[in-house]
Design an enzyme around this catalytic site. Structure first.
Site, PDB file in Angstrom:
ATOM      1  N   HIS A 124       0.841  -1.202   0.000  1.00 38.68           N
ATOM      2  CA  HIS A 124       0.000   0.000   0.000  1.00 38.68           C
ATOM      3  C   HIS A 124       0.873   1.247   0.000  1.00 38.68           C
ATOM      4  CE1 HIS A 124      -3.520   2.474   0.899  1.00 38.68           C
ATOM      5  NE2 HIS A 124      -2.718   3.163   1.693  1.00 38.68           N
TER       6      HIS A 124
ATOM      7  N   ASP B 163     -14.865   3.450   7.666  1.00 41.96           N
ATOM      8  CA  ASP B 163     -13.797   4.318   7.158  1.00 41.96           C
ATOM      9  C   ASP B 163     -14.320   5.184   6.021  1.00 41.96           C
ATOM     10  OD1 ASP B 163     -11.001   5.229   6.766  1.00 41.96           O
ATOM     11  OD2 ASP B 163     -11.313   4.253   4.828  1.00 41.96           O
TER      12      ASP B 163
ATOM     13  N   ARG C 110     -14.108  13.553   7.479  1.00 43.91           N
ATOM     14  CA  ARG C 110     -12.813  14.185   7.802  1.00 43.91           C
ATOM     15  C   ARG C 110     -12.402  15.157   6.701  1.00 43.91           C
ATOM     16  NH1 ARG C 110      -9.225   9.326   7.989  1.00 43.91           N
ATOM     17  NH2 ARG C 110      -7.536  10.807   8.234  1.00 43.91           N
TER      18      ARG C 110
ATOM     19  N   SER D  79      -7.266   4.475   9.523  1.00 41.58           N
ATOM     20  CA  SER D  79      -8.005   4.433   8.261  1.00 41.58           C
ATOM     21  C   SER D  79      -7.314   3.487   7.278  1.00 41.58           C
ATOM     22  CB  SER D  79      -8.075   5.860   7.685  1.00 41.58           C
ATOM     23  OG  SER D  79      -8.427   5.862   6.334  1.00 41.58           O
TER      24      SER D  79
ATOM     25  N   LYS E  27      -8.381  -0.892   6.384  1.00 42.09           N
ATOM     26  CA  LYS E  27      -8.645  -1.415   5.024  1.00 42.09           C
ATOM     27  C   LYS E  27      -7.684  -2.551   4.688  1.00 42.09           C
ATOM     28  CE  LYS E  27      -8.505   2.798   3.417  1.00 42.09           C
ATOM     29  NZ  LYS E  27      -8.839   4.190   3.322  1.00 42.09           N
TER      30      LYS E  27
HETATM   31  N1  URA Z   1      -5.383   7.344   2.997  1.00 42.45           N
HETATM   32  C1  URA Z   1      -6.383   6.715   3.648  1.00 42.45           C
HETATM   33  O1  URA Z   1      -6.870   5.684   3.223  1.00 42.45           O
HETATM   34  N2  URA Z   1      -6.821   7.274   4.797  1.00 42.45           N
HETATM   35  C2  URA Z   1      -6.321   8.396   5.307  1.00 42.45           C
HETATM   36  O2  URA Z   1      -6.756   8.825   6.339  1.00 42.45           O
HETATM   37  C3  URA Z   1      -5.287   9.037   4.601  1.00 42.45           C
HETATM   38  C4  URA Z   1      -4.830   8.474   3.444  1.00 42.45           C
END
Ligand code: URA
Length: 437
Positions: free
Chosen positions: A84, A163, A170, A185, A189
């Site tokens: 990621h 999320d 946010r 966050s 995932k």
């Molecule tokens: N990428 C994400 O998936 N979440 C965040 O809070 C910031 C970047």
């Protein structure tokens, strides 16, 4: 167990630590629509100023991870490794790293996102291959990984709904840039996506969430800790995002550069980063005894063409024409292009990534809102990187797109990104730190 949201907001506002039960309760209530946005906004702002403890961050991550479906990859043989990136400009590494690692025997079952704002997303990039399907049924996804060793699809709508809702909130309440909120966050995932090990590419620089090294290290440490707390081997590389990665920015252009890289003809930075990240994945996937050996294997996969062969299998399996790797005219083509030339001689001392990302968005390659359509052929190809010598009138970058006004707007935006100095400039260090190895 039931709580009062106002009490939870008050507790955090005063600097208290929320209990696991309180965190699970408000996440659950928010996903069900029982707690309104205005109360969660207030809590987010309290969290922004007061922060989250490690325990709170772990619990928040778990609550978001289990707020919807989770992916079960147990039917895939071997150690599954995910990768990621925290988001950058010109970052097409997934399209190089995944074929390299899977060519070396590491099963890749990856979910990727779309681009928003000045950063791109792998799903949009893959969709620039005509016919390529980024929506796969779960059974098909698993069968493809068992069959050819890799699959990459868009994140299903039912994963981490908490999320999804929280991130959108946010975004409009100025509460994105908080360590605990970002780490939970991203990791919720990744954990929901089911792989056994995770390699994180934490971008650092003006084109990233984390602009300085200290902040990037704090975020990376936290994500690695969350991964280990959840029983997943997790490694984070902190890498430079002060200039775009590689030379291409924009969807079809980046896929072509990824393919060039797999042919051994890619820019130095994207080649090095891809080999390093793939090397760590190969190591975590149990295919090499050391990360260094993994790196050698990734390099070999690139040089021998087995990575490219894997890319062809992957394109074919997901509905594209694999011959596209030899015939780039199959990609969407831009009708218009413009060139930016240097107004003086010297050394390129800056190509601000954020500015280039914004410029690429202006050409039509990115979207401002989730609903915007993108021009898959649009974007920018840099002719120079930081540290390069440039003569007056020499080409700095070419801008592509199907709307001439947007192409021009992109060029005007990008012109502000370049700095040329009289003194020779060092090339920036690409990999700044590796955490968790
Ligand atoms: N990428 C994400 O998936 N979440 C965040 O809070 C910031 C970047």
């Amino acid at each position: 167990m039931s709580f009062n949201m106002n009490d939870i907001i008050y507790k955090k506002r005063e600097g208290g630590e929320l209990s696991p039960e309180e965190i699970k309760w408000w996440i659950d209530g928010y996903v069900k629509g029982e707690i309104p946005d205005y109360q969660v906004s207030a809590l987010l702002m309290a969290i922004y100023f007061r922060g989250l403890s490690k325990e709170e961050t772990y619990t928040l991550t778990a609550a978001m991870r289990y707020s919807g479906d989770t992916v079960d990859l147990s039917s895939i043989k071997g150690i599954k490794v995910d990768k990621h990136s925290t988001g950058g400009v010109g970052d097409k590494t997934t399209l190089v790293v995944a074929p390299l690692a899977s060519a070396c025997g590491v099963p890749i079952a990856k979910m990727s996102g779309r681009g928003l704002g000045f950063t791109g997303g792998t799903v949009d990039k893959m969709e620039s291959i005509p016919g390529f399907r980024t929506v796969l049924e779960p059974d098909e996804f698993l069968a493809q990984v068992n069959g050819i060793g890799m699959a990459v699809m868009g994140q299903s709508g039912h994963i981490t709904p908490a999320d999804k809702k929280l991130y959108a909130l946010r975004d409009v309440t100025s509460t994105v840039d908080n360590f605990g909120l970002i780490a939970s966050s991203i990791m919720s995932k990744k954990l929901a996506a089911g792989s056994d090990a995770i390699v994180l590419d934490v971008k650092c620089g003006d084109g990233a969430f984390m602009e300085n090294l200290d902040d990037a290290v704090t975020l990376a440490d936290l994500m690695v800790d969350i991964g280990y707390d959840a029983g997943r081997r997790t490694v984070a590389c902190i890498t430079d995002m002060n200039q775009p990665l590689g030379k291409a920015v924009g969807n079809a252009l980046e896929v072509q550069e990824a393919i060039d890289t797999l042919k051994g003809r890619g820019p130095e930075d994207i080649t090095e980063l891809s080999e390093r990240l793939a090397g760590i994945m190969i190591y975590l996937g149990g295919r090499a005894d050391t990360p260094e050996k993994g790196f050698e294997m990734a390099k070999d996969a690139l040089e021998s063409g087995t990575g490219l062969a894997q890319m062809r299998r992957f394109i074919d399996a997901q509905g594209g024409n694999e011959d596209i790797v030899y015939d780039y005219s199959m990609f969407p083509q831009a009708e218009f292009s413009e060139e930016l030339k240097a107004d003086k001689a010297g050394y390129v001392s800056a190509i601000r990534a954020r500015q280039i990302g914004l410029a690429s968005q202006k050409t039509g390659a990115g979207r401002e809102t989730k609903e915007d359509e993108i021009d898959l052929a649009a974007g920018i190809v840099l002719n120079k990187k930081v540290g390069d010598r440039v003569e007056k009138g020499e080409l700095l970058a070419t801008f592509y797109g199907n709307d001439p006004a947007k192409v021009r707007e992109g060029l005007e935006e990008a012109a502000k990104a370049f700095e040329i100095s009289d003194e020779q400039v060092e090339r920036p260090e690409l990999i700044k730190e590796i955490i968790g190895l």
